[in-house]
Design an enzyme around this catalytic site. Sequence first.
Site, PDB file in Angstrom:
ATOM      1  N   GLU A 453      -1.684  20.482 -68.995  1.00 22.71           N
ATOM      2  CA  GLU A 453      -2.956  20.846 -69.629  1.00 22.71           C
ATOM      3  C   GLU A 453      -4.122  20.655 -68.655  1.00 22.71           C
ATOM      4  O   GLU A 453      -5.145  20.042 -68.978  1.00 22.71           O
ATOM      5  CB  GLU A 453      -3.150  20.055 -70.917  1.00 22.71           C
ATOM      6  N   GLU A 529       5.629  21.737 -74.403  1.00 22.39           N
ATOM      7  CA  GLU A 529       5.217  20.653 -75.298  1.00 22.39           C
ATOM      8  C   GLU A 529       5.041  21.256 -76.682  1.00 22.39           C
ATOM      9  O   GLU A 529       4.261  22.191 -76.863  1.00 22.39           O
ATOM     10  CB  GLU A 529       3.914  20.014 -74.807  1.00 22.39           C
TER      11      GLU A 529
END
Length: 841
Positions: A453, A529
């Site tokens: 991220e 994820e």
Amino acid sequence: MYMTIYHNILKGLMLVGMAAATLSVNAQRKETILRDGWKFSRGEGLDTTAPAQVGYNDKKWQTVQVPHDWAISGPFDKEIDKQTVAIVQNGEKEASEKTGRSGSLPWIGEGWYRTTFTVAKDCPRALLNFDGAMSEPVVYVNGQKAGEWKYGYSSFNVDITPFVNKDGSPNTLAVHLQNVEESSRWYPGAGLYRPVTLIQTPKVAIEQWSIEANTLSLVQSGFAPSVRPNQLYGCAMEFKAQVTGMQPKARYAFEFSIKNDMGKQQTFLAKADENGIAQIFGNIENVTSWSPENPKLYNLQVTLYTIRDGAPDRILDKQVKKIGFRTVKCSAEGGFQLNGKTRKFKGVCLHHDLGMLGAAINKSALIRQVELLKSMGCDAIRTAHNCPSQMQMEVYDSLGMMVMAESFDMWIYPKCKNGYARFFKEWSDRDIENLVRANRLHPSVVMWSVGNEIPEQWSAEGAKILRHLQDLVHKFDTTRPITNGMDRIEAAIKSGFADVADVPGMNYRTHLYKKAYESLGQGYVLGSETASTISSRGVYKFPLTEQKGIAYDDGQCSSYDLTACSWSNLPEDDWFLQDDESWVIGEFVWTGFDYLGEPTPYDEYWPSRSSYFGIFDLAGLPKDRYYLYRSHWNKQDKTIHLLPHWTFPGREGEITPVFCYTNYPTAELFVNGKSQGKITKNPAERLDRYRLRWNNVKYEPGEIKVVVYDEQGKQAGTQTVKTAGAASQIQLTGDLGADIKPLKANGDDMTFITVNILDKDGNLVPDADQQLNVSVTGAANFKGICNGDATSTEVFTKPTMKAFHGQLVIGIQSNGKQGTATVKVTAKGLTSATATIQCEM
């Protein structure tokens, strides 16, 4: 290709190598783990290096064993690393006060470690390997600075040859560490939390981390002679190694030797070039491929020789490494393939802490995690969001767990004020090199991740950094793909960032999977994820509805598994994509176990100090969600699990939905013998494709019973849950109700004991919260305790804690003695329980 080209060349070299193997060793490599006898102190040396000096008086310091986490003993305190921030990853736009974000344990500050060690007289070369040190370690030997590192998760080496005493007298090793506030988004731990190893080698030796054994292809060759035959393969291999300490005009060669499944020793000899690098391609015959289902490992012996008159002469150094034979490939045509067979990752993300042990790594605790995950059908782990330890990788190799080895949670743009972004520009290349070189021999590693991220994913500059990191990984390992976890999918597609990685990793955003697949050129996407469903073990909230981001006054989350965060989703939303779309190559669920810190959705609630995302809680006890994943992932074992418990005094006559998680398609529910209906999973309904739900059941004390049926309509099993009476007795078991494991009397081994509070009839009392007291005598010591309650402020290192919904777990560790250990658990008003544990070598 390699099997054809190199076969004749190797045939001759193998004979030379085998003859040379009888030569005597001139110098011995020795590796010693520095575990015992360390002295530790907090706060020393703020402006001085006095504790690094040989004569420094450390007698009043604490004596500890390494690995060691200085913060895990607490106490919990809401003021520790309290942050006023907006968590961008959670979609927050305004800053608010966050307590518990990094665990609320005293990990911030400075610490010193000291010990002594000896090396052989006239030791030609000595290294220290730190598998991780939290954080910013500075290493001193005999009062002199020998080396330093910045990233607390990196394994690194320090050449201490110039600083050690060559007369065999003791050397003083001192390590200074410091952790600063707002440097982590979760609990990082503190101290020498991974092993420290002293490595003594000859002057001319095998370079640390230089050995490579790459499986290039597998070809079926036959069957092993056993009761249950394993498929045997021929493998085209690439072997590499490098010399360090080369002498002028000297010439060197490496011998690579492996015994196959038929008992044949296969040996390959390669001469080193002018840079000391040796490379050779060859065929290994009749070996078993490594996989999660059959994690076969082999000993690769690598021997370094001098060359005289064109042939191996004198042995200089020797190492034995565990390797496995397997191939990895990702393609649009086959998706993810292990050993040429398409499969989808059934993976979880794991943070590095081990609950009651904190960050201090322990092999038994790692084995426990893997065994619990494999019982669920899990076959892969993402080391989120940091470099793994060597101990982890050895466990994953031996037990069969594929690994996405991750590196960073941030690059240049900081996610927290003092995070790794401070060091990225100067240190990231070195950290990537160490990650790959230290772990590339491990067959369990099937993919590298260079970021999670990353805020730069929206920019062309981010794409440039990603390409640089990917190229750097491929410089050191050409056999595995690279990924990174993206959570700003549309921005990453627009900037070109998403096009760069070998494997596009999607963090959540299930509604954008198809867009990413159609927009990008790789031909597949990975759920790097997924889910982030939240729950607290044993907690059920009414009325039951699917909800996002809801918080309650008690700091707990409902275990009906219908609650997610504002940015996340339920397991089903991922499974639709995994099951229905061939171009989705698997998932890594956030997370396998709860972890310290990041207590979403209770970031602003005290005393919440650990996560709710786990399939297992912080103690390693299964939540209901374990059985949901098990029913979907584990097709080999029968799963029948009813929820909720059936002890709700005061709810008589109220709607109390009942779910069954099972890998059978049909079931009938009974309440006190009265049928509530026979239902079948419905692929057309989002919440009924994988669950069986009776949404209108009214609670009445007694029992609920489910009967499940297979695809042919035949009864396949039952489960009954009864209303519990008053708490009466204590029960001790191993994980998931198994027997308690014995201990190895080595001073490291641990066993974990589940403590259950039962009524007089043996039913778990789901609301029991008695204070439990633990005593351990004999050949083991009490190590830790955890109840899985994210709001508990009782410390893990004292032998007393309240039960949380009728359960907790205690950790017992060998003290090095042989014999038996006796564990006794007591509580006021309850019949105590005692377990006797064997402790043998």
